[in-house]
Scaffold this motif. Sequence first.
Motif, PDB file in Angstrom:
ATOM      1  N   LEU A  42     -53.886  65.830  -8.266  1.00 59.22           N
ATOM      2  CA  LEU A  42     -53.687  64.504  -7.690  1.00 59.22           C
ATOM      3  C   LEU A  42     -52.398  64.557  -6.872  1.00 59.22           C
ATOM      4  CD1 LEU A  42     -54.254  61.397  -7.534  1.00 59.22           C
ATOM      5  CD2 LEU A  42     -52.868  61.180  -9.578  1.00 59.22           C
ATOM      6  N   PHE A  43     -52.506  64.226  -5.600  1.00 52.35           N
ATOM      7  CA  PHE A  43     -51.304  64.274  -4.756  1.00 52.35           C
ATOM      8  C   PHE A  43     -51.118  62.955  -4.032  1.00 52.35           C
ATOM      9  CE2 PHE A  43     -53.422  64.552  -0.646  1.00 52.35           C
ATOM     10  CZ  PHE A  43     -54.666  65.074  -0.964  1.00 52.35           C
ATOM     11  N   ASP A  44     -49.888  62.681  -3.668  1.00 54.46           N
ATOM     12  CA  ASP A  44     -49.660  61.554  -2.779  1.00 54.46           C
ATOM     13  C   ASP A  44     -48.758  61.976  -1.622  1.00 54.46           C
ATOM     14  OD1 ASP A  44     -47.343  61.616  -4.193  1.00 54.46           O
ATOM     15  OD2 ASP A  44     -47.457  59.563  -4.967  1.00 54.46           O
ATOM     16  N   SER A  83     -51.556  56.030   5.350  1.00 55.00           N
ATOM     17  CA  SER A  83     -51.680  57.092   6.352  1.00 55.00           C
ATOM     18  C   SER A  83     -52.556  56.627   7.507  1.00 55.00           C
ATOM     19  CB  SER A  83     -52.293  58.319   5.700  1.00 55.00           C
ATOM     20  OG  SER A  83     -51.543  58.702   4.587  1.00 55.00           O
ATOM     21  N   ASP A  84     -52.520  57.427   8.533  1.00 53.68           N
ATOM     22  CA  ASP A  84     -53.398  57.256   9.686  1.00 53.68           C
ATOM     23  C   ASP A  84     -54.855  57.173   9.199  1.00 53.68           C
ATOM     24  OD1 ASP A  84     -54.971  57.738  11.964  1.00 53.68           O
ATOM     25  OD2 ASP A  84     -53.366  58.889  12.915  1.00 53.68           O
ATOM     26  N   GLN A 107     -55.376  54.411   2.871  1.00 57.03           N
ATOM     27  CA  GLN A 107     -54.655  53.177   2.552  1.00 57.03           C
ATOM     28  C   GLN A 107     -53.532  53.440   1.556  1.00 57.03           C
ATOM     29  OE1 GLN A 107     -58.324  52.804   2.323  1.00 57.03           O
ATOM     30  NE2 GLN A 107     -58.161  52.296   4.485  1.00 57.03           N
ATOM     31  N   THR A 108     -53.851  54.223   0.526  1.00 56.01           N
ATOM     32  CA  THR A 108     -52.847  54.478  -0.509  1.00 56.01           C
ATOM     33  C   THR A 108     -52.150  55.824  -0.345  1.00 56.01           C
ATOM     34  OG1 THR A 108     -54.586  55.357  -1.901  1.00 56.01           O
ATOM     35  CG2 THR A 108     -54.024  53.060  -2.234  1.00 56.01           C
ATOM     36  N   SER A 109     -52.616  56.635   0.629  1.00 56.98           N
ATOM     37  CA  SER A 109     -52.085  57.993   0.847  1.00 56.98           C
ATOM     38  C   SER A 109     -52.163  58.855  -0.412  1.00 56.98           C
ATOM     39  CB  SER A 109     -50.637  57.940   1.327  1.00 56.98           C
ATOM     40  OG  SER A 109     -50.565  57.330   2.581  1.00 56.98           O
ATOM     41  N   LYS A 110     -53.220  58.656  -1.178  1.00 52.70           N
ATOM     42  CA  LYS A 110     -53.401  59.458  -2.398  1.00 52.70           C
ATOM     43  C   LYS A 110     -54.710  60.219  -2.314  1.00 52.70           C
ATOM     44  CE  LYS A 110     -50.856  56.692  -5.794  1.00 52.70           C
ATOM     45  NZ  LYS A 110     -49.887  56.158  -4.843  1.00 52.70           N
ATOM     46  N   GLU A 125     -58.230  60.835 -12.303  1.00 55.14           N
ATOM     47  CA  GLU A 125     -58.461  59.471 -11.818  1.00 55.14           C
ATOM     48  C   GLU A 125     -57.707  58.464 -12.670  1.00 55.14           C
ATOM     49  OE1 GLU A 125     -62.655  59.151 -11.927  1.00 55.14           O
ATOM     50  OE2 GLU A 125     -62.891  59.744  -9.826  1.00 55.14           O
ATOM     51  N   LYS A 126     -57.726  58.693 -13.981  1.00 54.21           N
ATOM     52  CA  LYS A 126     -57.024  57.784 -14.883  1.00 54.21           C
ATOM     53  C   LYS A 126     -55.542  57.729 -14.537  1.00 54.21           C
ATOM     54  CE  LYS A 126     -59.841  57.180 -18.924  1.00 54.21           C
ATOM     55  NZ  LYS A 126     -60.371  57.876 -20.095  1.00 54.21           N
ATOM     56  N   GLU A 127     -54.991  58.910 -14.234  1.00 51.70           N
ATOM     57  CA  GLU A 127     -53.576  58.959 -13.857  1.00 51.70           C
ATOM     58  C   GLU A 127     -53.355  58.191 -12.551  1.00 51.70           C
ATOM     59  OE1 GLU A 127     -50.911  59.869 -15.279  1.00 51.70           O
ATOM     60  OE2 GLU A 127     -49.464  60.080 -13.636  1.00 51.70           O
ATOM     61  N   ALA A 128     -54.294  58.336 -11.614  1.00 55.44           N
ATOM     62  CA  ALA A 128     -54.182  57.618 -10.333  1.00 55.44           C
ATOM     63  C   ALA A 128     -54.192  56.117 -10.572  1.00 55.44           C
ATOM     64  CB  ALA A 128     -55.324  58.029  -9.416  1.00 55.44           C
ATOM     65  N   ILE A 129     -55.069  55.693 -11.466  1.00 54.68           N
ATOM     66  CA  ILE A 129     -55.175  54.259 -11.772  1.00 54.68           C
ATOM     67  C   ILE A 129     -53.907  53.771 -12.472  1.00 54.68           C
ATOM     68  CG2 ILE A 129     -56.440  52.568 -13.171  1.00 54.68           C
ATOM     69  CD1 ILE A 129     -58.949  54.382 -12.592  1.00 54.68           C
TER      70      ILE A 129
END
Lengths: 161, 144
Positions: free
Chosen positions: A10-12, A38-39, A78-81, A124-128
């Motif tokens: 998972l990166f941002d 992001s673009d 939108q979230t750059s993730k 995904e859980k970490e992203a949330i």
Amino acid sequence: MVRYKARYLLFDILYPEEPSLSAVGPPTQGHIEFHSSSDPTITSSYLAGLIREGLAHQFGDWGAGVAGGLTVKYFSPQTSKGIVRVSRDHYRLVWTVLSLMKELKGKPIVIRVVKVGGTIKKVEKEAIRRAKLDIARFGGAAGGRAGILEVEDIEDDDMQD
Amino acid sequence: MSSTVKEPQTERKKDARPSLMQITVKSPEWSYAHLKMIYDPPFLQSTNSSLYPPDILTWRTTLTASLTQFLGVMGSAIHIDILHIKHDEAWLRLPRSDATMFGVAVSGYVGSTETRAVGFKILGMGDFLMGVVGKGEEDDLWEL
């Protein structure tokens, strides 16, 4: 035949120089600009191409060969993730390439790998979790609605997989 | 039963020979390689031009090119010492941890000069210089 074992990163994407970190505005303003979106033309496949290019540059034919089978499972401009899937034995190569990326569509960036997991679910859980943290942080200031949509966005993607 | 008979014998042997200290170098820091640069079409052994035999800079650039192609920036960062050059052969020293990858990168490389293709032939590789040098000299020893 052994099962293919994968790692999910998972990166941002951070934009450290892009905006003017103005003194005016609420204290969360800087945080939002740092994590700016992001673009919208940046897609998963575009990012995958960039990572493969990076692999070939940093680790040559060998690197492009062993880790080139990666897929960008999810990316939200939108979230750059985003989430990358790569073979477990070579996830460090992809991590290196992400960390060494300096530029995206002409803008200086820093890519941060925030979670490495064995299943996409955990990642995904970490992203949330992180998205929820951000919502809590901006809370009243930015308006909760936008943040909640962001979480749903990720969960919707999960359903499709 | 037999063991009871043998035991005192072995004990006596031990006493007769005081133990010597033995050291095994299990993980040496460096590895050594003996390479030959090969060309297609080949040069005559007697050729003496600016292209052949290759000089030390040619060695360095060709090695870096082969490593960069196979291992990218990571490959070009491998520390290689060119110890000696004799005609179209060279003896190199490199970190042992990189030796395997180096071998693969160098043996699979096909580069090009102005007139011909260039590559490497590994004549010997090992963890000790004595072994690598000695192996090459074995052939000369029996030459009449």
